[in-house]
Design a protein around this motif. Structure first.
Motif, PDB file in Angstrom:
ATOM      1  N   THR A   1       0.907  -1.249   0.485  1.00  0.00           N
ATOM      2  CA  THR A   1      -0.088  -0.092  -0.260  1.00  0.00           C
ATOM      3  C   THR A   1       0.527   0.974  -0.261  1.00  0.00           C
ATOM      4  O   THR A   1       0.621   2.677  -1.131  1.00  0.00           O
ATOM      5  CB  THR A   1      -0.651   0.180   1.081  1.00  0.00           C
ATOM      6  OG1 THR A   1      -1.777  -1.393   1.025  1.00  0.00           O
ATOM      7  CG2 THR A   1      -1.589   1.222   1.140  1.00  0.00           C
ATOM      8  N   LEU A   2       2.191   1.050   0.544  1.00  0.00           N
ATOM      9  CA  LEU A   2       3.342   2.141   0.851  1.00  0.00           C
ATOM     10  C   LEU A   2       3.115   2.743  -0.708  1.00  0.00           C
ATOM     11  O   LEU A   2       3.193   3.594  -0.938  1.00  0.00           O
ATOM     12  CB  LEU A   2       4.245   2.492   1.607  1.00  0.00           C
ATOM     13  CG  LEU A   2       5.094   3.008   1.611  1.00  0.00           C
ATOM     14  CD1 LEU A   2       4.377   4.778   2.562  1.00  0.00           C
ATOM     15  CD2 LEU A   2       6.311   2.574   2.917  1.00  0.00           C
TER      16      LEU A   2
ATOM     17  N   PHE B   1       3.835   5.954  -5.650  1.00  0.00           N
ATOM     18  CA  PHE B   1       3.549   5.534  -6.786  1.00  0.00           C
ATOM     19  C   PHE B   1       2.197   6.629  -7.394  1.00  0.00           C
ATOM     20  O   PHE B   1       1.969   6.907  -8.877  1.00  0.00           O
ATOM     21  CB  PHE B   1       3.954   4.835  -7.459  1.00  0.00           C
ATOM     22  CG  PHE B   1       5.607   4.247  -7.382  1.00  0.00           C
ATOM     23  CD1 PHE B   1       5.997   5.192  -9.129  1.00  0.00           C
ATOM     24  CD2 PHE B   1       6.220   3.230  -6.650  1.00  0.00           C
ATOM     25  CE1 PHE B   1       7.864   4.696  -8.683  1.00  0.00           C
ATOM     26  CE2 PHE B   1       7.491   3.639  -6.661  1.00  0.00           C
ATOM     27  CZ  PHE B   1       7.770   3.667  -7.863  1.00  0.00           C
ATOM     28  N   GLY B   2       1.377   7.009  -6.729  1.00  0.00           N
ATOM     29  CA  GLY B   2      -0.109   7.357  -7.235  1.00  0.00           C
ATOM     30  C   GLY B   2       0.005   8.796  -6.601  1.00  0.00           C
ATOM     31  O   GLY B   2      -0.683   9.310  -7.627  1.00  0.00           O
TER      32      GLY B   2
ATOM     33  N   PHE C   1       2.476  14.308  -9.305  1.00  0.00           N
ATOM     34  CA  PHE C   1       3.691  14.981  -9.344  1.00  0.00           C
ATOM     35  C   PHE C   1       4.029  14.802 -10.609  1.00  0.00           C
ATOM     36  O   PHE C   1       4.240  13.772 -11.765  1.00  0.00           O
ATOM     37  CB  PHE C   1       4.929  14.506  -8.735  1.00  0.00           C
ATOM     38  CG  PHE C   1       4.899  14.796  -6.938  1.00  0.00           C
ATOM     39  CD1 PHE C   1       4.798  15.187  -6.451  1.00  0.00           C
ATOM     40  CD2 PHE C   1       4.179  14.197  -5.778  1.00  0.00           C
ATOM     41  CE1 PHE C   1       5.109  16.586  -5.298  1.00  0.00           C
ATOM     42  CE2 PHE C   1       4.013  14.090  -5.086  1.00  0.00           C
ATOM     43  CZ  PHE C   1       4.297  15.477  -4.131  1.00  0.00           C
ATOM     44  N   ALA C   2       4.934  15.288 -11.552  1.00  0.00           N
ATOM     45  CA  ALA C   2       5.328  16.166 -13.221  1.00  0.00           C
ATOM     46  C   ALA C   2       6.499  14.715 -13.122  1.00  0.00           C
ATOM     47  O   ALA C   2       6.274  14.183 -14.048  1.00  0.00           O
ATOM     48  CB  ALA C   2       5.531  16.889 -13.587  1.00  0.00           C
ATOM     49  N   LYS C   3       7.663  15.172 -11.958  1.00  0.00           N
ATOM     50  CA  LYS C   3       8.614  14.312 -12.319  1.00  0.00           C
ATOM     51  C   LYS C   3       8.551  12.890 -11.061  1.00  0.00           C
ATOM     52  O   LYS C   3       8.600  13.706 -10.169  1.00  0.00           O
ATOM     53  CB  LYS C   3       9.645  15.391 -12.401  1.00  0.00           C
ATOM     54  CG  LYS C   3      10.071  15.888 -13.455  1.00  0.00           C
ATOM     55  CD  LYS C   3      10.980  16.601 -13.421  1.00  0.00           C
ATOM     56  CE  LYS C   3      11.319  17.861 -14.792  1.00  0.00           C
ATOM     57  NZ  LYS C   3      12.731  18.502 -14.766  1.00  0.00           N
ATOM     58  N   MET C   4       9.099  12.021 -11.473  1.00  0.00           N
ATOM     59  CA  MET C   4       8.816  11.233 -10.406  1.00  0.00           C
ATOM     60  C   MET C   4       9.957   9.861 -10.946  1.00  0.00           C
ATOM     61  O   MET C   4      10.002   9.680 -12.359  1.00  0.00           O
ATOM     62  CB  MET C   4       7.840  10.289  -9.957  1.00  0.00           C
ATOM     63  CG  MET C   4       7.016  11.555  -8.804  1.00  0.00           C
ATOM     64  SD  MET C   4       5.166  10.318  -8.145  1.00  0.00           S
ATOM     65  CE  MET C   4       5.828   9.387  -7.676  1.00  0.00           C
TER      66      MET C   4
ATOM     67  N   LYS D   1       6.765  -1.696 -14.434  1.00  0.00           N
ATOM     68  CA  LYS D   1       7.222  -4.112 -14.735  1.00  0.00           C
ATOM     69  C   LYS D   1       8.377  -3.475 -13.469  1.00  0.00           C
ATOM     70  O   LYS D   1       8.624  -4.215 -12.510  1.00  0.00           O
ATOM     71  CB  LYS D   1       8.383  -4.406 -15.573  1.00  0.00           C
ATOM     72  CG  LYS D   1       7.130  -4.587 -16.852  1.00  0.00           C
ATOM     73  CD  LYS D   1       7.931  -5.070 -18.065  1.00  0.00           C
ATOM     74  CE  LYS D   1       7.371  -5.663 -19.394  1.00  0.00           C
ATOM     75  NZ  LYS D   1       7.698  -5.924 -20.642  1.00  0.00           N
ATOM     76  N   LEU D   2       9.077  -2.473 -13.355  1.00  0.00           N
ATOM     77  CA  LEU D   2      10.038  -2.135 -11.749  1.00  0.00           C
ATOM     78  C   LEU D   2       8.774  -2.260 -10.630  1.00  0.00           C
ATOM     79  O   LEU D   2       9.627  -2.262  -9.792  1.00  0.00           O
ATOM     80  CB  LEU D   2      10.875  -0.857 -12.434  1.00  0.00           C
ATOM     81  CG  LEU D   2      11.909  -1.372 -12.951  1.00  0.00           C
ATOM     82  CD1 LEU D   2      12.231   0.396 -13.521  1.00  0.00           C
ATOM     83  CD2 LEU D   2      13.023  -1.571 -13.224  1.00  0.00           C
ATOM     84  N   VAL D   3       8.437  -1.162 -10.880  1.00  0.00           N
ATOM     85  CA  VAL D   3       7.087  -1.737  -9.443  1.00  0.00           C
ATOM     86  C   VAL D   3       7.078  -2.640  -8.731  1.00  0.00           C
ATOM     87  O   VAL D   3       7.160  -2.930  -7.873  1.00  0.00           O
ATOM     88  CB  VAL D   3       6.102  -0.278  -9.631  1.00  0.00           C
ATOM     89  CG1 VAL D   3       5.323   0.055  -8.712  1.00  0.00           C
ATOM     90  CG2 VAL D   3       7.061   1.030  -9.950  1.00  0.00           C
ATOM     91  N   LEU D   4       6.244  -2.898 -10.284  1.00  0.00           N
ATOM     92  CA  LEU D   4       5.708  -4.851  -9.875  1.00  0.00           C
ATOM     93  C   LEU D   4       7.096  -5.107  -9.097  1.00  0.00           C
ATOM     94  O   LEU D   4       6.718  -6.351  -8.199  1.00  0.00           O
ATOM     95  CB  LEU D   4       4.962  -5.138 -11.062  1.00  0.00           C
ATOM     96  CG  LEU D   4       3.299  -5.090 -12.178  1.00  0.00           C
ATOM     97  CD1 LEU D   4       3.233  -5.437 -13.540  1.00  0.00           C
ATOM     98  CD2 LEU D   4       2.785  -4.712 -10.669  1.00  0.00           C
TER      99      LEU D   4
END
Length: 384
Positions: free
Chosen positions: A330-331, A336-337, A340-343, A353-356
């Protein structure tokens, strides 16, 4: 009302006339005149007494020369009177509440539908625990029993006395009762022995309750029947306590009032005390067994709630692990939700894929940490 004349060698049932009964007791001889009667046994039912209590008391007075007190007559007619012993200068009264088994209970005030519902709620053995009083009057050389219309114990004793034959080389039948007290104690002993046989059915019934309480495949929901069973066991315990107290007072009365002069009298007193102690010991065995069953049932209930509590704690443990597992996920999704314009990885083709992969790595590391702490193996170890 039936009158039995008991001697050393025979028993005579004489239901003919009251005057003839008075003559027999007064003369101390039977019809043939060759034997002396020791005592008489007057057997009568509650219905006969209640039909005309005063007339029955007058008959007893003509036979024994002793008049029963009004309060004792009321106690005899009271079918809910607890077990009790009382003595006067002329006679002794023992009221014994016995278990009525196998259809001995007689009439019932409940409707057929109520009886059917009670049988559905309550185990068959416990549903049979009904009581009926038997009153014993010791008046000189006479024993008077006032009982229900049908009593298996009394009917068996009547048949045994009438079929008695003196001992010879081919007949080893027991001796006849030597006194009214002896006959009363034999009847009491037979009444107690009848429901000593209840111990095994009661144990089996309570074992089934225990298996039902601890069955993990289906929850136990027949609490009304269980409470009714505990109530019946408590009634049986109180019944035995009252019986034991009444017989203890009777034994003390024998000790205090029995004339012990002479070897023959002393032996008779010892035999009566032995029989009284034997009946009390049998009652005590039933009482102790009832208390053990009640304690066992109580322990089963406690184990049931402990098992339910353990199962609840297992469920809460699993839910806690799942909740803790989803907290880092959840964190991550929350970070990532953000708008912001730049993340990092937000504009890359492989960002999703990297987040998963990061989330999967987090789950794997969490499970490894939980396994090292033993949270995931606790359930399996307990089942082993």
């Amino acid at each position: 009302m039936d009158i039995f004349y008991i001697s050393d060698t025979q028993v005579t049932l004489n239901p003919t006339t009251l005057n003839r009964a008075i003559e027999l007791i007064g003369d101390g001889e039977n019809d043939t005149g060759d034997d002396t009667y020791r005592f008489m046994w007057i057997d009568i039912t509650h219905d006969e007494v209640e039909r005309d209590a005063d007339a029955w008391r007058d008959q007893v007075e003509k036979l024994t020369g002793i008049r029963i007190f009004d309060l004792h007559l009321k106690d005899i007619c009271n079918r809910s009177h607890p077990s009790n012993f009382d003595a006067t200068q002329d006679y002794e009264l023992v009221i014994f509440q016995k278990l009525a088994l196998n259809g001995e209970s007689g009439e019932s005030n409940s409707t057929p539908q109520e009886s059917h519902n009670a049988k559905k709620k309550m185990p068959a053995v416990l549903h049979r625990l009904q009581t009926q009083p038997v009153s014993f009057l010791l008046i000189g050389n006479a024993l008077i029993t006032v009982r229900a219309n049908y009593s298996r114990t009394v009917e068996t004793m009547r048949a045994r006395l009438l079929n008695f034959k003196p001992k010879d080389n081919n007949n080893l039948s027991s001796k006849l009762p030597a006194s009214p007290e002896d006959l009363m104690l034999r009847l009491l002993n037979a009444m107690v022995d009848q429901y000593l046989d209840l111990r095994q059915p009661l144990t089996n019934q309570l074992d089934r309750w225990q298996h039902a309480l601890l069955d993990p495949r289906k929850p136990f929901n027949n609490w009304v029947a269980l409470l009714d069973s505990r109530v019946e066991l408590r009634k049986l315990e109180h019944l035995c306590e009252e019986q034991y107290d009444a017989l203890q007072e009777l034994r003390d009365h024998f000790i205090d009032t029995f004339d012990g002069s002479g070897n023959k009298q002393s032996r008779a007193k010892d035999l009566l005390l032995v029989r009284t102690n034997d009946v009390m010991e049998h009652i005590n065995r039933v009482l102790n067994h009832t208390r053990r069953l009640e304690a066992s049932l109580e322990s089963s209930v406690q184990i049931h709630f402990a098992a339910v509590s353990h199962k609840t704690s297992e469920i809460m443990r699993i839910l806690t692990v799942i909740t803790a597992l989803f907290m880092p996920l959840t964190l991550i999704t929350g970070i990532f939700g953000m708008n912001f314009a730049k993340m990092p990885w937000i504009n890359e083709d492989t960002g999703f894929k990297l987040v998963l992969g990061l989330m999967a790595l987090t789950v794997i590391l969490f499970l490894i940490a939980m396994r090292l702490q033993g949270y995931l193996e606790g359930r399996g170890q307990r089942n082993e």
